[in-house]
Design a protein around this motif. Structure first.
Motif, PDB file in Angstrom:
ATOM      1  N   MET A   1       0.833  -1.201   0.000  1.00  0.00           N
ATOM      2  CA  MET A   1       0.000   0.000   0.000  1.00  0.00           C
ATOM      3  C   MET A   1       0.867   1.250   0.000  1.00  0.00           C
ATOM      4  SD  MET A   1      -3.179  -0.569  -0.289  1.00  0.00           S
ATOM      5  CE  MET A   1      -3.880   0.966   0.288  1.00  0.00           C
TER       6      MET A   1
ATOM      7  N   VAL B   1      -5.567  -6.085  -8.984  1.00  0.00           N
ATOM      8  CA  VAL B   1      -5.125  -5.430  -7.759  1.00  0.00           C
ATOM      9  C   VAL B   1      -6.135  -4.369  -7.335  1.00  0.00           C
ATOM     10  CG1 VAL B   1      -3.280  -4.069  -6.702  1.00  0.00           C
ATOM     11  CG2 VAL B   1      -2.720  -5.908  -8.308  1.00  0.00           C
TER      12      VAL B   1
ATOM     13  N   HIS C   1      -9.244  -3.010  -3.220  1.00  0.00           N
ATOM     14  CA  HIS C   1      -7.824  -3.327  -3.366  1.00  0.00           C
ATOM     15  C   HIS C   1      -7.588  -4.761  -2.906  1.00  0.00           C
ATOM     16  CE1 HIS C   1      -3.399  -2.786  -2.067  1.00  0.00           C
ATOM     17  NE2 HIS C   1      -3.449  -2.891  -3.375  1.00  0.00           N
ATOM     18  N   ARG C   2      -7.021  -5.580  -3.781  1.00  0.00           N
ATOM     19  CA  ARG C   2      -6.753  -6.970  -3.444  1.00  0.00           C
ATOM     20  C   ARG C   2      -5.427  -7.064  -2.715  1.00  0.00           C
ATOM     21  NH1 ARG C   2      -9.834 -11.358  -2.467  1.00  0.00           N
ATOM     22  NH2 ARG C   2      -8.688 -13.300  -2.842  1.00  0.00           N
ATOM     23  N   GLU C   3      -5.466  -7.530  -1.472  1.00  0.00           N
ATOM     24  CA  GLU C   3      -4.266  -7.719  -0.670  1.00  0.00           C
ATOM     25  C   GLU C   3      -4.166  -9.181  -0.261  1.00  0.00           C
ATOM     26  OE1 GLU C   3      -4.094  -4.931   2.560  1.00  0.00           O
ATOM     27  OE2 GLU C   3      -4.856  -3.278   1.346  1.00  0.00           O
ATOM     28  N   ASP C   4      -3.080  -9.538   0.424  1.00  0.00           N
ATOM     29  CA  ASP C   4      -2.901 -10.921   0.852  1.00  0.00           C
ATOM     30  C   ASP C   4      -4.032 -11.376   1.766  1.00  0.00           C
ATOM     31  OD1 ASP C   4      -0.579 -11.116  -0.604  1.00  0.00           O
ATOM     32  OD2 ASP C   4       0.739 -10.682   1.095  1.00  0.00           O
TER      33      ASP C   4
ATOM     34  N   THR D   1     -10.965   0.581  -0.139  1.00  0.00           N
ATOM     35  CA  THR D   1      -9.932   1.598   0.034  1.00  0.00           C
ATOM     36  C   THR D   1     -10.435   2.937  -0.502  1.00  0.00           C
ATOM     37  OG1 THR D   1      -8.242  -0.104  -0.264  1.00  0.00           O
ATOM     38  CG2 THR D   1      -7.536   2.185  -0.479  1.00  0.00           C
TER      39      THR D   1
ATOM     40  N   ARG E   1      -7.979   2.492   4.614  1.00  0.00           N
ATOM     41  CA  ARG E   1      -8.543   1.144   4.496  1.00  0.00           C
ATOM     42  C   ARG E   1      -9.832   1.120   5.299  1.00  0.00           C
ATOM     43  NH1 ARG E   1      -5.911  -2.867   6.537  1.00  0.00           N
ATOM     44  NH2 ARG E   1      -5.477  -4.342   4.859  1.00  0.00           N
TER      45      ARG E   1
END
Length: 700
Positions: free
Chosen positions: A1, A51, A68-71, A77, A88
């Motif tokens: 980010m 993403v 937003h694609r995160e782990d 977002t 976030r």
């Protein structure tokens, strides 16, 4: 980010001409990792979730929201474009099978978003049981929330845990964001009678029921006064749709139209409600009026059933979704898809600005408007995509004459690893002028004597889109030229072009595909000794049929979810089972509109027996002389898995090698990332085995 936030803060304002033209920035390309062989695009570039996706701009134009694609999973977002600050707001955890379906601004200070969780619905009771493996065959458990833009004051506008005992086949969702009402949205929700239309306060989560439907109701369209005037119904056991109208003050609903087809009328439904026009009882619709060949954009009066105004039409192409301003119930531009997306301004000011935007972004991308903000509607959130642009989002300011690149759908993309694309015009063997997309491998400067993969689309009443495909760019990125023919039967070019492909399975439509490949050979583009074919759904049928009808042209065939026996397929649609009872799930009935549709497009059981046998791969397995790879989901409800089993068994009886890859738990269109990885990797390896590796960048 942090990396992305710094990039956002560093994005400079770009000056442009005084008449609305704009300049642009492009995201920096990442450096390709060192490899022992030629650098190739990784498979995850064409598999993983974007993403960033589902962007929207606030009414005042200051804030942008996106998923937003995160782990950890999907993160809602919010970007403050004035303060260059990123927040976030909410998280949908991937380990709980949760995803954020979409997010939008309700107001400058309030968001609305939907979470999805895939669950297995137990058929004999009204309850849902979560299971570890989930897929497209199971229902999405939806939850709708609102919150402040800083993530505080979260309200559940719809939570299925509060609706126990209600039918699971109705998915809750937002029908209308009601942009001119600061507090309320309209939602469809399960009800004891099937479905209900709720008016929900986004600040208190309190709701009132303003309309009820039945077990077939899929949604409503309201007019400018918030009155439900169109209703969408599911018919034919979920394989078709119908639209009904009811003007203000009228008591009963009147059916307008119903239609059938894979994906509920592939060629572009003959009627689609879009949203309210300015007058009570009137809505914008896309429709193919009686006697018209192409679909137009109209104002429709729900009380009389008349089209009162033509907003846009094109004699050669079906109109597609227009650019709308929902705050003012206005159409800003009418759009259609030729080889690329085209829009013509209805509002003169917007049209002038849009021409400047599309000119600045160039001819190699499609341009989409994602949202409008600002008190004077002067700030646009824009998305571009194309063969070398996997999705870039821009903020355009008409007053400042600037356009800044905010973020990309994919990060760390080295464009040197991406293929290019061009349009190829060719004549079919009967003289009909056709066209297709040709993907050219990265680093190829001489489009000559290339290994080729032909990739016909599904449907057959579907079409390919410039820069957007599941298979073609992956294969091209690995060094193969890829051809996507726009054969007769494809959608988007009017009803006559669609019906020109009816009962052309294995004949006219098949010839249009092979004629395109022969043209590429004649032009010296394709190496005649290095050509394979790959397709999914109807494209899978074409690939299987090519294994015996066009074996002199292709060196291998990859067929995904394809029909191998047309007669068995039609029996399954009618009866719900095959001769050996391997699969059930059709059963539409001999008088159903579904069965009629497929009979119209494929042929008639009994009368066309010889035709079905002559142009189906399974009965002709003994004539197959090229290697064949089959891929199919074992829970396919459109083309049953048994169709690939029949082909596998027929090949084995004929003594020919064949391999069937079964995607466990997948429906007709796979949804799991690992399934897509399997499809892409296995098909590329299979193709390479029989026509060799793709060209090395810079070698031609």
């Amino acid at each position: 980010m942090r990396k992305w936030a710094l990039a956002l803060a560093a994005a400079g304002a770009l000056l442009a001409g005084a008449h609305g033209a704009v300049a642009q920035t492009q995201p920096a390309a990442a450096t390709a990792p060192a490899t022992s062989g030629p650098a190739r695009a990784p498979v995850d570039l064409y598999v993983r979730d974007d993403v960033f996706r589902s962007p929207d701009i606030s009414p005042n134009g200051r804030y942008v929201v996106a998923v937003h694609r995160e782990d950890v999973g999907d993160v809602v977002t919010v970007i403050d474009t004035q303060a260059n600050h990123v927040s976030r707001v909410a998280v949908a955890r991937a380990d709980q099978q949760m995803k954020v379906a979409w997010v939008s601004f309700k107001s400058d200070d309030r968001l609305v978003f939907e979470l999805e969780q895939r669950v297995h619905v137990v058929s004999d009771r009204n309850s849902a049981v979560q299971r570890t493996h989930v897929d497209d065959a199971y229902e999405n458990d939806t939850r709708v929330y609102s919150s402040n833009i800083d993530g505080t004051d979260v309200k559940a506008l719809y939570d299925p845990s509060t609706q126990q005992g209600l039918p699971r086949w109705v998915s809750a969702g937002v029908v209308d964001l009601m942009p001119n009402d600061p507090d309320n949205v309209l939602m469809i929700a399960p009800a004891s009678g099937g479905a209900a239309l709720w008016k929900v306060n986004v600040r208190t989560a309190e709701h009132t029921v303003i309309e009820t439907g039945d077990f077939r109701t899929a949604g409503w369209i309201v007019d400018s006064q918030g009155t439900p005037v169109l209703r969408e119904e599911v018919v034919a056991n979920g394989r078709g749709l119908a639209w009904q109208r009811r003007g203000p003050g009228q008591r009963s609903w009147t059916e307008i139209i119903r239609f059938i087809g894979a994906d509920n009328a592939n060629s572009g439904p003959a009627f689609v409600g879009l949203g309210p026009a300015t007058q009570p009882g009137q809505v914008f619709v896309l429709a193919r009026r009686d006697g018209d060949d192409t679909r137009g954009l109209y104002v429709y009066d729900t009380a009389t059933g008349r089209y009162t105004q033509t907003i846009g039409s094109n004699p050669n192409f079906d109109m597609s979704s227009p650019i709308r301003d929902p705050r003012h119930n206005a159409i800003l531009a009418a759009c259609w898809i030729e080889q690329k997306i085209k829009c013509t301004g209805i509002d003169p000011t917007f049209g002038h600005r849009w021409n400047g935007i599309t000119h600045a972004l160039g001819d190699d991308v499609n341009v989409i408007l994602e949202g409008i903000g600002g008190a004077d509607s002067s700030r646009y959130l824009i998305r571009s995509f194309g063969p070398q642009d996997l999705g870039t989002f821009y903020l355009y300011d008409a007053n400042a004459h600037t356009m800044n690149a905010l973020f990309g759908s994919q990060d760390d993309v080295d464009r040197a690893l991406l293929p290019t694309e061009q349009v190829v015009n060719y004549a079919a063997s009967d003289g009909t002028q056709l066209w297709g997309y040709l993907w050219v491998p990265p680093g190829v400067h001489s489009v000559h004597n290339l290994p080729l993969v032909v990739v016909p689309h599904g449907g057959p009443e579907g079409r390919d889109i410039w820069g957007d495909d599941a298979f073609a760019p992956w294969l091209a990125s690995q060094g193969y030229a890829v051809f996507q023919p726009n054969f007769r039967g494809s959608s988007g070019s009017g009803r006559r072009f669609v019906e020109a492909g009816w009962r052309g399975w294995g004949t006219r439509m098949q010839e249009d595909v092979t004629d395109g490949a022969h043209y590429l050979i004649q032009q010296g583009i394709a190496d005649p000794h290095r050509i394979c074919i790959m397709g999914w759904s109807y494209g899978g049928y074409v690939a299987e049929t090519a294994a015996f009808e066009n074996a002199d042209l292709y060196k291998c065939s990859v067929a995904g979810a394809g029909v191998s026996d047309m007669e068995a397929m039609l029996r399954w649609v009618r009866d719900g089972s095959t001769d050996d009872d391997v699969s059930t799930g059709g059963g539409a009935g001999g008088q159903s509109p579904v069965f009629k549709y497929w009979s119209d497009t494929m042929g008639n059981l009994g009368a066309d027996h010889d035709y079905f046998v002559a142009h189906s791969a399974a009965p002709n397995a003994n004539r197959v002389t090229i290697p064949l790879l089959l891929i199919h989901g074992d829970e396919d409800s459109v083309v049953p898995h048994v169709q690939s089993e029949l082909m596998q068994q027929a090949m084995q009886r004929a003594g020919h090698p064949v391999r069937l890859i079964t995607l466990v738990g997948e429906n007709h269109t796979p949804v799991e990332d690992e399934s897509y990885r399997t499809i892409l990797r296995e098909s590329q390896a299979f193709i390479q085995q029989y026509i060799g590796p793709g060209v090395v960048p810079g070698s031609q």
